[in-house]
Motif scaffolding. Structure first.
Motif, PDB file in Angstrom:
ATOM      1  N   PRO A  11      12.467 -14.369   6.496  1.00  0.00           N
ATOM      2  CA  PRO A  11      11.566 -13.455   7.227  1.00  0.00           C
ATOM      3  C   PRO A  11      10.188 -14.053   7.458  1.00  0.00           C
ATOM      4  N   LEU A  12       9.703 -14.845   6.501  1.00  0.00           N
ATOM      5  CA  LEU A  12       8.389 -15.461   6.656  1.00  0.00           C
ATOM      6  C   LEU A  12       8.388 -16.453   7.812  1.00  0.00           C
ATOM      7  N   VAL A  17       6.995 -17.837  13.555  1.00  0.00           N
ATOM      8  CA  VAL A  17       7.462 -18.198  14.897  1.00  0.00           C
ATOM      9  C   VAL A  17       7.109 -17.095  15.890  1.00  0.00           C
ATOM     10  N   GLY A  18       7.313 -15.843  15.481  1.00  0.00           N
ATOM     11  CA  GLY A  18       6.983 -14.727  16.363  1.00  0.00           C
ATOM     12  C   GLY A  18       5.507 -14.677  16.696  1.00  0.00           C
ATOM     13  N   LEU A  19       4.652 -14.939  15.703  1.00  0.00           N
ATOM     14  CA  LEU A  19       3.211 -14.942  15.952  1.00  0.00           C
ATOM     15  C   LEU A  19       2.834 -16.032  16.944  1.00  0.00           C
ATOM     16  N   VAL A  21       4.704 -17.502  19.224  1.00  0.00           N
ATOM     17  CA  VAL A  21       5.206 -17.183  20.567  1.00  0.00           C
ATOM     18  C   VAL A  21       4.352 -16.100  21.214  1.00  0.00           C
ATOM     19  N   PHE A  22       4.013 -15.066  20.448  1.00  0.00           N
ATOM     20  CA  PHE A  22       3.232 -13.966  21.018  1.00  0.00           C
ATOM     21  C   PHE A  22       1.856 -14.442  21.474  1.00  0.00           C
ATOM     22  N   VAL A  23       1.185 -15.241  20.654  1.00  0.00           N
ATOM     23  CA  VAL A  23      -0.162 -15.697  21.021  1.00  0.00           C
ATOM     24  C   VAL A  23      -0.109 -16.560  22.278  1.00  0.00           C
ATOM     25  N   LEU A  24       0.881 -17.440  22.369  1.00  0.00           N
ATOM     26  CA  LEU A  24       0.995 -18.291  23.556  1.00  0.00           C
ATOM     27  C   LEU A  24       1.298 -17.461  24.801  1.00  0.00           C
ATOM     28  N   VAL A  25       2.176 -16.468  24.651  1.00  0.00           N
ATOM     29  CA  VAL A  25       2.466 -15.591  25.795  1.00  0.00           C
ATOM     30  C   VAL A  25       1.230 -14.779  26.161  1.00  0.00           C
ATOM     31  N   LEU A 148      -1.799 -19.343   6.485  1.00  0.00           N
ATOM     32  CA  LEU A 148      -3.193 -19.237   6.923  1.00  0.00           C
ATOM     33  C   LEU A 148      -3.564 -20.397   7.841  1.00  0.00           C
ATOM     34  N   GLY A 149      -2.990 -21.562   7.570  1.00  0.00           N
ATOM     35  CA  GLY A 149      -3.247 -22.699   8.451  1.00  0.00           C
ATOM     36  C   GLY A 149      -2.711 -22.467   9.853  1.00  0.00           C
ATOM     37  N   LEU A 150      -1.515 -21.872   9.938  1.00  0.00           N
ATOM     38  CA  LEU A 150      -0.948 -21.567  11.256  1.00  0.00           C
ATOM     39  C   LEU A 150      -1.797 -20.535  11.989  1.00  0.00           C
ATOM     40  N   ILE A 151      -2.214 -19.489  11.278  1.00  0.00           N
ATOM     41  CA  ILE A 151      -3.057 -18.470  11.909  1.00  0.00           C
ATOM     42  C   ILE A 151      -4.359 -19.089  12.407  1.00  0.00           C
ATOM     43  N   GLY A 152      -4.956 -19.951  11.590  1.00  0.00           N
ATOM     44  CA  GLY A 152      -6.190 -20.612  12.006  1.00  0.00           C
ATOM     45  C   GLY A 152      -5.988 -21.519  13.208  1.00  0.00           C
TER      46      GLY A 152
END
Length: 334
Positions: A11-12, A17-19, A21-25, A148-152
């Motif tokens: 799930p993590l 991956v969902g985050l 994809v959503f930000v790029l879209v 957190l690195g991915l979010i940043g």
């Protein structure tokens, strides 16, 4: 051999991956998504879920119920396989022995018990020198840092793209020139000097307010979203036309100008905006045919959008020769 379910992503992983994809879209996708969902919302949700998974990983695993049957060490000690029925548990006071049994008599069984007592007891494995609490924390902390690195990283991509390609990517002098042009067009409609500003801070219009523009009825100041300002700038100063976006931006500018003129009802204001939008579009650089076609398309789309925003649906009198027709002597509408 691993089961097929073991190969499914965790799930993590799906969350990350969902985050991404959503930000790029959100950045490169349709404006409808940008106007409906504020960009901070998916980041906030992702951060909350990362913390949820982190805290969940820190909780101790539930204790397993001990298996009362012979353990692997017992089978190996007596040279038996995994068949638990080959061993017989014998208790003598506090002592427990697993004895190989295959129908022996009582005397033979006693001899096996004596033999089992004489077998050397295996020494327990030395205790691990590492701190078990520290080892248990290491993996969750690594996962949290990675999340957190991915979010940043995604936030940095958003900041760079918005700063270089959006309204904020236009230099200050050009933005001032563009907004002066927008104010000039709005003043024509309002029949008085008014000012159009682009709300770079997002304090007045945008996703949170669910509006592309805002103006006080009868006032002198209106705000547009940076996205609509960018569309108008591309048309007026660069000659770029993106049919749906350009048409919508023109109608938004005209709509707020009619509010500044003193019209309060949203449906009536939208009707007037569709009729004057063609003139604004022509002055900003559209051909007559293109401007008229865009406004007719906007009128058709108004019925569909009105289901979500009934207040902005044009009234029945918004038609050729109707009460809201600004040019009843012309057989063309809007």
């Amino acid at each position: 051999m691993r089961k097929p379910m073991d190969r499914l992503p965790s799930p993590l992983t799906l969350l990350r991956v969902g985050l991404a994809v959503f930000v790029l879209v959100w950045i490169f996708g349709p404006y409808a998504l940008r106007s409906a969902v504020p960009i901070w919302l998916p980041f906030l949700i992702a951060l909350g879920l990362e913390l949820h998974f982190f805290v969940g990983a820190l909780r101790p695993a539930p204790a397993r119920r001990p298996d009362p049957g012979p353990q692997t060490a017992d089978r190996e000690r007596y040279g038996f396989g995994n068949d638990a029925e080959e061993l017989l548990l014998v208790r003598n006071q506090d002592e427990e022995l697993w004895i190989p049994y295959s129908g022996e008599t009582e005397e033979e069984l006693q001899a096996l018990i004596v033999e089992a007592r004489e077998l050397p007891v295996e020494e327990a494995a030395p205790a691990a020198t590492a701190n078990p609490d520290r080892e248990r924390l290491r993996l969750p902390v690594r996962r949290l840092v990675a999340g957190l690195g991915l979010i940043g990283a995604l936030a940095l991509i958003f900041w760079v793209v918005e700063g270089r390609t959006g309204w904020n990517g236009v230099d200050a002098s050009t933005r001032a020139e563009a907004t002066a042009r927008f104010s000039q067009e709005a003043s024509r409609v309002a029949e008085k000097p008014v000012t159009i500003r682009c709300d770079e801070s997002g304090d007045y219009v945008g996703a949170v307010q669910h509006a592309d523009g805002v103006a006080a009825v009868g006032g002198n100041l209106a705000y547009l979203t940076p996205e609509r300002c960018l569309d108008l700038y591309r048309l007026a100063l660069k000659g770029e036309v993106r049919p749906n976006r350009t048409a919508t931006a023109i109608v938004v500018l005209a709509h707020e100008a009619w509010h500044l003129r003193g019209v309060a009802d949203e449906g009536t204001t939208e009707c007037y905006a569709l009729q004057t939008g063609g003139e604004i579009g022509r002055r900003l650089g559209l051909s007559v045919d293109t401007a008229q076609r865009m406004m007719r398309r906007q009128l058709v789309d108004n019925a569909r959008r009105g289901e979500a925003s009934p207040a902005y649906r044009v009234p029945p009198d918004c038609r050729n020769g109707g009460r809201l027709d600004l040019r009843p002597d012309i057989a063309r509408f809007p």
